[in-house]
Design a protein around this motif. Structure first.
Motif, PDB file in Angstrom:
ATOM      1  N   VAL A 209      -4.480   0.495 -20.457  1.00 22.81           N
ATOM      2  CA  VAL A 209      -4.607   0.333 -21.914  1.00 22.81           C
ATOM      3  C   VAL A 209      -3.984  -0.985 -22.360  1.00 22.81           C
ATOM      4  CG1 VAL A 209      -3.911   1.299 -24.148  1.00 22.81           C
ATOM      5  CG2 VAL A 209      -4.729   2.812 -22.343  1.00 22.81           C
ATOM      6  N   LEU A 210      -2.809  -1.298 -21.836  1.00 24.73           N
ATOM      7  CA  LEU A 210      -2.159  -2.550 -22.207  1.00 24.73           C
ATOM      8  C   LEU A 210      -2.935  -3.763 -21.707  1.00 24.73           C
ATOM      9  CD1 LEU A 210       1.579  -1.600 -21.713  1.00 24.73           C
ATOM     10  CD2 LEU A 210       0.328  -1.875 -23.857  1.00 24.73           C
ATOM     11  N   ALA A 211      -3.593  -3.649 -20.554  1.00 27.94           N
ATOM     12  CA  ALA A 211      -4.408  -4.753 -20.045  1.00 27.94           C
ATOM     13  C   ALA A 211      -5.617  -4.993 -20.946  1.00 27.94           C
ATOM     14  CB  ALA A 211      -4.857  -4.464 -18.616  1.00 27.94           C
ATOM     15  N   VAL A 212      -6.250  -3.924 -21.420  1.00 30.38           N
ATOM     16  CA  VAL A 212      -7.386  -4.073 -22.335  1.00 30.38           C
ATOM     17  C   VAL A 212      -6.915  -4.704 -23.645  1.00 30.38           C
ATOM     18  CG1 VAL A 212      -9.072  -2.786 -23.726  1.00 30.38           C
ATOM     19  CG2 VAL A 212      -8.760  -2.228 -21.320  1.00 30.38           C
TER      20      VAL A 212
ATOM     21  N   LEU B 263       3.008   5.108 -17.007  1.00 36.47           N
ATOM     22  CA  LEU B 263       2.973   3.684 -17.318  1.00 36.47           C
ATOM     23  C   LEU B 263       2.176   2.920 -16.267  1.00 36.47           C
ATOM     24  CD1 LEU B 263       4.058   1.782 -19.464  1.00 36.47           C
ATOM     25  CD2 LEU B 263       6.045   1.399 -18.034  1.00 36.47           C
ATOM     26  N   LEU B 264       2.321   3.266 -15.007  1.00 30.89           N
ATOM     27  CA  LEU B 264       1.573   2.573 -13.951  1.00 30.89           C
ATOM     28  C   LEU B 264       0.112   2.986 -13.897  1.00 30.89           C
ATOM     29  CD1 LEU B 264       3.960   2.443 -10.884  1.00 30.89           C
ATOM     30  CD2 LEU B 264       3.085   0.552 -12.225  1.00 30.89           C
ATOM     31  N   SER B 265      -0.180   4.236 -14.170  1.00 32.02           N
ATOM     32  CA  SER B 265      -1.555   4.699 -13.998  1.00 32.02           C
ATOM     33  C   SER B 265      -2.419   4.500 -15.240  1.00 32.02           C
ATOM     34  CB  SER B 265      -1.568   6.172 -13.587  1.00 32.02           C
ATOM     35  OG  SER B 265      -0.979   6.956 -14.604  1.00 32.02           O
ATOM     36  N   ARG B 266      -1.982   4.957 -16.383  1.00 29.30           N
ATOM     37  CA  ARG B 266      -2.821   4.878 -17.577  1.00 29.30           C
ATOM     38  C   ARG B 266      -2.357   3.819 -18.569  1.00 29.30           C
ATOM     39  NH1 ARG B 266      -2.444   9.823 -15.649  1.00 29.30           N
ATOM     40  NH2 ARG B 266      -4.325  11.025 -15.347  1.00 29.30           N
TER      41      ARG B 266
ATOM     42  N   ARG C 181       0.837  -1.207   0.000  1.00 30.70           N
ATOM     43  CA  ARG C 181       0.000   0.000   0.000  1.00 30.70           C
ATOM     44  C   ARG C 181       0.870   1.254   0.000  1.00 30.70           C
ATOM     45  NH1 ARG C 181      -4.374  -0.024   4.443  1.00 30.70           N
ATOM     46  NH2 ARG C 181      -4.992  -1.782   3.165  1.00 30.70           N
ATOM     47  N   ALA C 182       1.952   1.250   0.754  1.00 30.06           N
ATOM     48  CA  ALA C 182       2.847   2.413   0.790  1.00 30.06           C
ATOM     49  C   ALA C 182       3.540   2.601  -0.551  1.00 30.06           C
ATOM     50  CB  ALA C 182       3.879   2.236   1.905  1.00 30.06           C
ATOM     51  N   ARG C 183       3.948   1.509  -1.185  1.00 31.40           N
ATOM     52  CA  ARG C 183       4.591   1.631  -2.512  1.00 31.40           C
ATOM     53  C   ARG C 183       3.619   2.162  -3.547  1.00 31.40           C
ATOM     54  NH1 ARG C 183       9.246  -2.596  -3.580  1.00 31.40           N
ATOM     55  NH2 ARG C 183      10.474  -1.996  -1.788  1.00 31.40           N
ATOM     56  N   TRP C 184       2.360   1.706  -3.485  1.00 31.37           N
ATOM     57  CA  TRP C 184       1.360   2.198  -4.432  1.00 31.37           C
ATOM     58  C   TRP C 184       1.113   3.684  -4.215  1.00 31.37           C
ATOM     59  CZ3 TRP C 184      -0.341   0.997  -8.932  1.00 31.37           C
ATOM     60  CH2 TRP C 184      -1.505   1.578  -9.419  1.00 31.37           C
ATOM     61  N   ALA C 185       1.117   4.122  -2.959  1.00 32.87           N
ATOM     62  CA  ALA C 185       0.921   5.541  -2.668  1.00 32.87           C
ATOM     63  C   ALA C 185       2.125   6.367  -3.122  1.00 32.87           C
ATOM     64  CB  ALA C 185       0.674   5.737  -1.177  1.00 32.87           C
TER      65      ALA C 185
ATOM     66  N   ARG D 235       7.723  11.133 -14.657  1.00 36.48           N
ATOM     67  CA  ARG D 235       6.460  11.209 -15.407  1.00 36.48           C
ATOM     68  C   ARG D 235       6.178   9.942 -16.193  1.00 36.48           C
ATOM     69  NH1 ARG D 235       6.478  16.569 -18.775  1.00 36.48           N
ATOM     70  NH2 ARG D 235       4.994  15.280 -19.864  1.00 36.48           N
ATOM     71  N   PHE D 236       7.191   9.374 -16.842  1.00 32.27           N
ATOM     72  CA  PHE D 236       6.982   8.180 -17.644  1.00 32.27           C
ATOM     73  C   PHE D 236       6.588   6.997 -16.775  1.00 32.27           C
ATOM     74  CE2 PHE D 236       8.794   4.305 -19.591  1.00 32.27           C
ATOM     75  CZ  PHE D 236       7.882   4.195 -20.625  1.00 32.27           C
TER      76      PHE D 236
END
Length: 143
Positions: free
Chosen positions: A45-48, A38-41, A22-26, A33-34
């Motif tokens: 997209v790659l999962a879809v 990559l982690l957020s958006r 949880r701390a790493r995700w926060a 920025r890259f």
């Protein structure tokens, strides 16, 4: 009857695996920025894209799914078409957009890293490099 272990006098217990995750995700906002993109958006997209490819692999066959995704084969040429058309659109629009976005972020980071130097520092370095070399050391100097 067993007694619970006595608390250690050294402070609180170390965080568990769930708390560390949880701390790493926060902390993802502290990424460049890259990495954040990559982690957020990008991951969504790659999962879809991956889910559509796997669905098509099972429905129309793996070779057909690949050729439809890459644009080699028209989605109208495979049966059933209901799952091939979204895969074709993903391969035509989303995959190049993700690759382009990733390249754009990497190039932007490199440009910003080079712009971080002051103009005076760059000019001083160029002047130093443009100076003629000094005289050679005397023959008996031990170097």
């Amino acid at each position: 009857m067993s007694h619970p272990p006595a608390p250690s006098p050294g402070g609180p217990p170390p965080p568990g695996r769930r708390q560390r995750l949880r701390a790493r995700w926060a902390d993802r906002h502290a990424l460049p920025r890259f990495g954040y993109w990559l982690l957020s958006r990008g991951a969504f997209v790659l999962a879809v894209c991956g889910a559509l490819f796997v669905l098509n692999g099972f429905v129309v066959g793996w070779a057909n799914a690949y050729t439809v995704l890459t644009g080699i084969t028209s989605p109208a040429a495979v049966r059933p078409q209901w799952c091939a058309w979204p895969l074709s659109l993903i391969g035509w629009a989303a995959i190049p957009a993700v690759v382009g976005a990733a390249a754009g972020y990497v190039i932007t980071e490199q440009i910003q890293a080079h712009h971080a130097r002051e103009l005076g520092d760059v000019l001083d370095e160029l002047r130093r490099l443009a100076e003629p070399p000094g005289p050679p050391p005397p023959p008996g100097s031990g170097s």
